[in-house]
Write a protein that holds these residues in place. Structure first.
Motif, short mmCIF file in Angstrom:
data_model
loop_
_atom_site.label_atom_id
_atom_site.label_comp_id
_atom_site.label_asym_id
_atom_site.label_seq_id
_atom_site.Cartn_x
_atom_site.Cartn_y
_atom_site.Cartn_z
N ASN A 1 15.13 -3.08 36.44
CA ASN A 1 16.04 -2.29 37.28
C ASN A 1 15.31 -1.16 37.98
N LEU A 2 14.39 -0.52 37.27
CA LEU A 2 13.63 0.58 37.87
C LEU A 2 12.74 0.07 39.01
N ALA A 3 12.12 -1.10 38.80
CA ALA A 3 11.28 -1.69 39.85
C ALA A 3 12.10 -2.10 41.06
N ALA A 4 13.31 -2.63 40.83
CA ALA A 4 14.17 -3.04 41.95
C ALA A 4 14.60 -1.83 42.78
N LYS A 5 14.98 -0.73 42.13
CA LYS A 5 15.36 0.48 42.87
C LYS A 5 14.18 1.04 43.65
N ARG A 6 13.02 1.00 43.06
CA ARG A 6 11.83 1.52 43.74
C ARG A 6 11.48 0.64 44.94
N GLN A 7 11.62 -0.66 44.80
CA GLN A 7 11.35 -1.57 45.90
C GLN A 7 12.31 -1.35 47.06
N GLN B 1 2.22 -5.39 32.54
CA GLN B 1 1.45 -4.42 33.31
C GLN B 1 1.86 -4.43 34.78
N GLN B 2 2.07 -5.62 35.33
CA GLN B 2 2.50 -5.72 36.72
C GLN B 2 3.91 -5.15 36.90
N LYS B 3 4.80 -5.40 35.92
CA LYS B 3 6.16 -4.85 36.01
C LYS B 3 6.15 -3.33 35.96
N LEU B 4 5.33 -2.77 35.09
CA LEU B 4 5.24 -1.31 35.00
C LEU B 4 4.67 -0.72 36.28
N THR B 5 3.68 -1.40 36.87
CA THR B 5 3.10 -0.90 38.11
C THR B 5 4.11 -0.94 39.24
N GLN B 6 4.89 -2.02 39.33
CA GLN B 6 5.92 -2.11 40.36
C GLN B 6 7.03 -1.08 40.15
N ASN C 1 -4.01 -4.92 46.14
CA ASN C 1 -3.36 -4.05 45.14
C ASN C 1 -2.07 -3.46 45.68
N LEU C 2 -2.05 -3.11 46.98
CA LEU C 2 -0.81 -2.60 47.57
C LEU C 2 0.29 -3.65 47.52
N ALA C 3 -0.05 -4.90 47.82
CA ALA C 3 0.94 -5.97 47.77
C ALA C 3 1.44 -6.20 46.34
N LYS C 4 0.56 -6.12 45.36
CA LYS C 4 0.97 -6.32 43.97
C LYS C 4 1.84 -5.17 43.48
N ARG C 5 1.52 -3.96 43.88
CA ARG C 5 2.28 -2.81 43.39
C ARG C 5 3.70 -2.79 43.94
N THR C 6 3.89 -3.28 45.15
CA THR C 6 5.24 -3.29 45.74
C THR C 6 6.01 -4.54 45.35
N GLY C 7 5.35 -5.70 45.36
CA GLY C 7 6.01 -6.94 44.96
C GLY C 7 7.05 -7.42 45.95
N HIS C 8 6.91 -7.09 47.24
CA HIS C 8 7.87 -7.51 48.26
C HIS C 8 7.15 -8.38 49.28
#
Length: 323
Positions: free
Chosen positions: A164-170, A94-99, A235-242
């Motif tokens: 890979n999708l989360a990394a590009k989004r980050q 769930q966290q990976k999909l959110t990120q 939640n903002l910190a969790k969604r970005t993961g940076h």
């Protein structure tokens, strides 16, 4: 003109005119605050109206992004009937999909469906290719191992795609995040609340990073909807993961808790994130020579050898032909 000159020559008329002017000025000065109205009350009403409007829009946004709704599509129904979420349970999915920016029940159902069906598809494709098309000279044990490898690749393919999708989004978020902090600092120091500041920056930063604009709009919705503002920042910190975003959210939470000025915290965080972005750029520039080594060996050196040794080879062949 004679009438005016006669009035100006009469002291009693001049006294009457002055008395009338004084009375008008007195009445105007007394009634002006009443006629002018209360600016503070009007401004507070405007702020309250804007806040309620923002709250309604934020609630609608959260309802659209809600994770509690069920997916009524075909894939969702199949996943629910087979109980794939329980059979292939992953606590971090769930966290990976959110990120990765995939919210709602549908991406979760599609993820578990792909994780269930892709191992069979990978094993089947590997079996057809090795046993029916081209065996590649493998013995039976290696063929079975290749089929197992195809099944494992199909099982882990959804995780790799989401990562890979989360990394590009980050990366997209962090490219525009320092500029967004500068804009948020300007909004806060101009007298805006943090909710309106997030909404304003989210509307302006969309041209630089759509993902960051989306995150800011969601944070605006949560700040207006949730009971604790701390939860919105978490939640903002969790969604970005940076780590950079996490530090900013921590500073905002501390400013909210202890009453420290938001402007000072945002100014320091903006400078740190700009330095972090510059450090990343310098790191990439320093790694560039090592990355260019292989292309230079494959593409530049053969051409260089041809240029250097070509004339000598031609001269040698001419000398040999002359003998």
């Amino acid at each position: 003109m004679n009438w005016i000159s006669s009035v100006l020559a009469d002291p009693a008329a001049i006294a009457s005119i002055l008395a009338a002017v004084a009375m008008f000025a007195t009445i105007t000065s007394v009634m002006l605050p009443v006629l002018k109205g209360d600016k503070l009350e009007t401004r507070l009403k405007q702020v309250t109206s804007q806040r309620e409007k923002l709250r309604r829009a934020s609630r609608e946004a959260l309802e659209r992004k809600s994770l509690k709704r069920e997916d009524n599509g075909k894939i969702g129904k199949i996943s629910s009937k087979l109980n794939l979420q329980k059979m292939l349970e992953d606590p971090n999915v769930q966290q990976k999909l959110t990120q990765a920016g995939l919210r709602g029940p549908r991406p979760l159902a599609i993820f578990y469906f792909c994780r269930f069906i892709l191992p069979f598809a990978g094993a089947l494709l590997t079996f057809v290719y090795i046993f029916l098309v081209n065996d590649l000279g493998l013995n039976p044990q290696m063929k079975i191992g290749a089929v197992i490898f195809g099944a494992a690749a199909g099982f882990y393919a959804p995780n790799l795609y989401i990562s890979n999708l989360a990394a590009k989004r980050q990366q997209s978020i962090m490219r525009a995040f320092p500029d967004a902090l500068d804009m948020l600092l300007i909004c806060v120091e101009s007298g805006m609340s943090i909710e309106i500041g997030f909404a304003k920056v989210g509307a302006e930063i969309g041209s630089a990073s759509t993902e960051l604009a989306e995150e800011f709009q969601l944070t605006t919705a949560e700040l207006a909807y949730l009971q604790e503002r701390r939860t919105a920042y978490e939640n903002l910190a969790k969604r970005t993961g940076h780590e950079g975003v996490k530090s900013v959210c921590m500073a905002l939470m501390q400013a909210e808790r202890y009453g420290t000025p938001l402007g000072d915290a945002l100014r320091v965080m903006a400078k740190e994130n700009r330095d972090m972005r510059m450090a990343d750029a310098e790191k990439k520039a320093a790694a560039l020579p090592a990355k260019l080594t292989v292309p230079m060996i494959l593409f530049f050196l053969p051409v260089l050898f041809l240029v250097v040794l070509g004339p000598a080879y031609i001269k040698y062949t001419e000398m040999k032909a002359g003998q």
